[in-house]
Design a protein around this motif. Structure first.
Motif, PDB file in Angstrom:
ATOM      1  N   LYS A  91       0.808  -1.217   0.000  1.00 50.26           N
ATOM      2  CA  LYS A  91       0.000   0.000   0.000  1.00 50.26           C
ATOM      3  C   LYS A  91       0.848   1.278   0.000  1.00 50.26           C
ATOM      4  CE  LYS A  91      -4.292  -1.526   2.250  1.00 50.26           C
ATOM      5  NZ  LYS A  91      -5.214  -0.712   1.448  1.00 50.26           N
ATOM      6  N   GLY A  92       2.029   1.220   0.634  1.00 49.01           N
ATOM      7  CA  GLY A  92       2.882   2.405   0.682  1.00 49.01           C
ATOM      8  C   GLY A  92       2.431   3.453   1.689  1.00 49.01           C
ATOM      9  N   ALA A  97       3.254   8.246   5.765  1.00 49.51           N
ATOM     10  CA  ALA A  97       3.121   8.701   7.150  1.00 49.51           C
ATOM     11  C   ALA A  97       4.440   9.219   7.716  1.00 49.51           C
ATOM     12  CB  ALA A  97       2.590   7.570   8.023  1.00 49.51           C
ATOM     13  N   LEU A  98       5.549   8.659   7.247  1.00 47.94           N
ATOM     14  CA  LEU A  98       6.860   9.041   7.770  1.00 47.94           C
ATOM     15  C   LEU A  98       7.535  10.148   6.964  1.00 47.94           C
ATOM     16  CD1 LEU A  98       8.325   5.522   8.662  1.00 47.94           C
ATOM     17  CD2 LEU A  98       7.470   7.250  10.257  1.00 47.94           C
ATOM     18  N   VAL A 105      11.827   4.227   4.393  1.00 48.60           N
ATOM     19  CA  VAL A 105      11.523   2.837   4.746  1.00 48.60           C
ATOM     20  C   VAL A 105      12.194   1.898   3.749  1.00 48.60           C
ATOM     21  CG1 VAL A 105       9.711   1.142   5.200  1.00 48.60           C
ATOM     22  CG2 VAL A 105       9.273   3.575   5.623  1.00 48.60           C
ATOM     23  N   THR A 106      12.831   0.859   4.262  1.00 51.69           N
ATOM     24  CA  THR A 106      13.350  -0.208   3.403  1.00 51.69           C
ATOM     25  C   THR A 106      12.733  -1.527   3.860  1.00 51.69           C
ATOM     26  OG1 THR A 106      15.296  -0.614   4.815  1.00 51.69           O
ATOM     27  CG2 THR A 106      15.537   0.988   3.025  1.00 51.69           C
ATOM     28  N   VAL A 276       4.971   3.646  13.156  1.00 49.93           N
ATOM     29  CA  VAL A 276       4.945   2.359  12.453  1.00 49.93           C
ATOM     30  C   VAL A 276       3.792   1.507  12.974  1.00 49.93           C
ATOM     31  CG1 VAL A 276       6.191   0.194  12.069  1.00 49.93           C
ATOM     32  CG2 VAL A 276       7.421   2.368  11.931  1.00 49.93           C
ATOM     33  N   LEU A 277       3.669   1.402  14.296  1.00 52.04           N
ATOM     34  CA  LEU A 277       2.598   0.590  14.888  1.00 52.04           C
ATOM     35  C   LEU A 277       1.219   1.140  14.535  1.00 52.04           C
ATOM     36  CD1 LEU A 277       4.093  -0.185  18.416  1.00 52.04           C
ATOM     37  CD2 LEU A 277       3.792  -1.775  16.512  1.00 52.04           C
ATOM     38  N   ASP A 278       1.072   2.458  14.490  1.00 52.89           N
ATOM     39  CA  ASP A 278      -0.213   3.058  14.105  1.00 52.89           C
ATOM     40  C   ASP A 278      -0.607   2.653  12.688  1.00 52.89           C
ATOM     41  OD1 ASP A 278      -0.481   4.336  16.520  1.00 52.89           O
ATOM     42  OD2 ASP A 278       0.280   6.272  15.817  1.00 52.89           O
ATOM     43  N   GLU A 279       0.358   2.671  11.787  1.00 51.34           N
ATOM     44  CA  GLU A 279       0.070   2.297  10.397  1.00 51.34           C
ATOM     45  C   GLU A 279      -0.203   0.800  10.265  1.00 51.34           C
ATOM     46  OE1 GLU A 279      -0.469   4.440   7.902  1.00 51.34           O
ATOM     47  OE2 GLU A 279      -0.236   5.949   9.474  1.00 51.34           O
TER      48      GLU A 279
END
Length: 357
Positions: A91-92, A97-98, A105-106, A276-279
């Motif tokens: 989804k990306g 978000a970041l 992100v990798t 990260v956890l929220d997403e």
């Protein structure tokens, strides 16, 4: 006359000797002076160059340190068959978000949980998701990680299967048989508990440690007698080969999934980890309400029919939940069971590596 001649001659020789001696001393003096001057110039030049290099290093290090402080590379490990992180990657949404914080992100794919946690130990990734057993082995090995959340998943999402025409009818019939599973995975714990319930020892079976792809080939080729596996590979085995479930994890293992992070990452980037956890939770909520859509979404990436994936999605639960005392106690039981049969070298305390945010 002869005597005076010799005296004169001797005097000339002595004078010549003295003159040569003075010249030699003067030459030595100048040689030493020149050498000393050269040494001073050399040391001065070296000191100047060293100072220049130090000054250059200090000047160039500051911008690099500032860049490192202002941006973060979040390195995520995922399993292709792991629904939530696979969907998050596709989804990306996490990248979006970041983006405002300058973080990137990798993604790195792993065949199962144990090699993923080896990557955390090596400092190659910061965050990942595995079943209940891999973090036990990782903690026992000294891997610096923390539990940050859990996923309830489902005991129905893993099982020990045999061939549809197999004479094996009960777990007790596995004595002396080849049983394939990923060593250190959640199904490793299922095997331990199933054997224990049937009155068998772990040593009573022929453990055949194989990653899912290799285990599937070995099972379909009838090179092993049984296979302990999780969804969606479990659903695939049932659909493609008519594999018969000998026993699933109901009443034996909770079959929870865990979101884990490198300890250093959780300490240095707590806010990023929360994002990260929220997403992850957003994708989990979407998946829970749309099993058919999830199946269609993941089918091309996994190479598994959407119908099979939908079966797997419908028999599991979802959630990104905080680690509670009850969950810690359940994980401790897993750790104690592995230590009891010497699969891990030492006793561990699960509560020691729970993220307290």
């Amino acid at each position: 006359m002869l005597s005076k001649f010799f005296q004169s001659r001797l005097l000339n020789i002595l004078l010549g000797f003295l003159q040569r001696f003075k010249l030699q001393r003067i030459r030595i003096f100048f040689l030493l002076f020149a050498a000393g001057l050269g040494l001073v110039l050399f040391v001065s030049a070296c000191s100047s160059n060293t100072s220049d290099r130090v000054a250059t290093t200090q000047v160039t290090a500051t911008p690099n340190q500032s860049a490192a402080a202002s941006s973060t590379a979040v390195r995520i490990g995922f399993q292709k068959a792991g629904t939530i992180l696979s969907a998050l990657k596709a989804k990306g949404d996490l990248e979006k978000a970041l983006a405002s914080s300058g973080a990137s992100v990798t993604w790195t794919e792993f065949p199962s949980g144990p090699p993923m946690l080896e990557a955390i130990n090596a400092g190659s990734i910061d965050f990942g998701y595995t079943g209940e057993s891999p973090p036990i082995f990782a903690q026992a090995a000294g891997t610096p990680l923390v539990y940050v959340a859990y996923d309830p998943w489902s005991p129905k999402g893993e099982a020990i299967v045999v061939h549809k025409d197999s004479p094996i009818k009960t777990v007790a019939d596995l004595k002396g048989k080849k049983v394939a599973f990923a060593k250190g995975s959640n199904t490793n714990y299922l095997v331990v508990k199933a054997l224990e319930k049937a009155g068998l020892q772990y040593s009573d079976i022929q453990v055949t440690p194989l990653q899912p792809a290799d285990a599937r080939a070995a099972f379909e080729g009838k090179n092993v007698d049984a296979w302990a596996i999780w969804d969606p590979y479990l659903a695939l085995a049932e659909k493609a080969t008519g594999a018969r479930t000998l026993i699933d994890a109901t009443g034996l293992a909770p079959n929870r999934g865990y979101y884990l992070a490198a300890k250093s990452f959780s300490e240095a980037h707590a806010d990023t980890l929360k994002t990260v956890l929220d997403e992850v939770k957003k994708v989990s909520d979407w998946a829970k309400n749309n099993p058919a859509e999830v199946a269609k979404f993941l089918s091309p990436a996994l190479g598994i029919d959407a119908e099979v994936l939908e079966l797997a999605e419908k028999r599991r639960d979802y959630g990104v939940l905080p680690i509670t005392d009850e969950v810690i106690a359940g994980q401790q039981q897993v750790a104690d069971a592995f230590y009891k049969i010497k699969l891990v070298p030492k006793q561990i305390s699960v509560k020691d590596i729970v993220w307290r945010n």
